[in-house]
Enzyme design. Sequence first.
Site, short mmCIF file in Angstrom:
data_model
loop_
_atom_site.label_atom_id
_atom_site.label_comp_id
_atom_site.label_asym_id
_atom_site.label_seq_id
_atom_site.Cartn_x
_atom_site.Cartn_y
_atom_site.Cartn_z
N PRO A 66 35.79 30.59 -2.10
CA PRO A 66 35.01 29.99 -1.08
C PRO A 66 34.94 31.04 0.08
O PRO A 66 35.93 31.70 0.42
CB PRO A 66 35.66 28.71 -0.40
CG PRO A 66 37.13 28.92 -1.25
CD PRO A 66 37.13 29.86 -2.30
N HIS A 67 33.62 31.07 0.87
CA HIS A 67 33.29 31.97 1.64
C HIS A 67 32.19 31.61 2.59
O HIS A 67 31.62 30.84 2.00
CB HIS A 67 33.01 33.67 1.23
CG HIS A 67 31.82 33.37 -0.16
ND1 HIS A 67 32.21 32.89 -1.29
CD2 HIS A 67 30.43 33.54 0.28
CE1 HIS A 67 30.83 32.77 -1.83
NE2 HIS A 67 29.55 33.31 -0.95
#
Length: 156
Positions: A66-67
């Site tokens: 996740p970013h």
Amino acid sequence: MRIADFLTPDRVVLDLRARTKPRLIAEVAARFNRSDPSIDIAAVEAALLARERLGSTGLGGGFALPHARVEALPGYRGLFARLDKPIEFEAIDGAPVSMVFALLTPGAEASSHVGALAAVSRLFRDAAVRERLRQAKSAADAFQVLAEGGKPEISP
């Protein structure tokens, strides 16, 4: 830039308890804030959830990346979490996720975050690295694996 440039030992968490993707994202945001109180929990959580709505960051092999961009962030921030039990993450291979590397980038960055994402993704494609992280007895051991694996230079 090396992975150790944006990951610190206090942002390595083993046996994190989260049973859903939204709960995991909330816990990741809280852990970023615990490491750096200037990081806004709500902004990080909203940014990570918005990115997940575009498509899952579950890359397969039990790993998710996740970013998100966060406007007020002064620099890159990474957080590694090994979950106590795998969770459903809508990964590309359909497998549950047991390891997560969350990456936050400054909102002003244009495309330089691609190098950081590629470095993390490359590291987790290595089955030996994933196994060493699964077997790590402490957060310090896991940090060592990540820092060693992050030696290749990446452009900011």
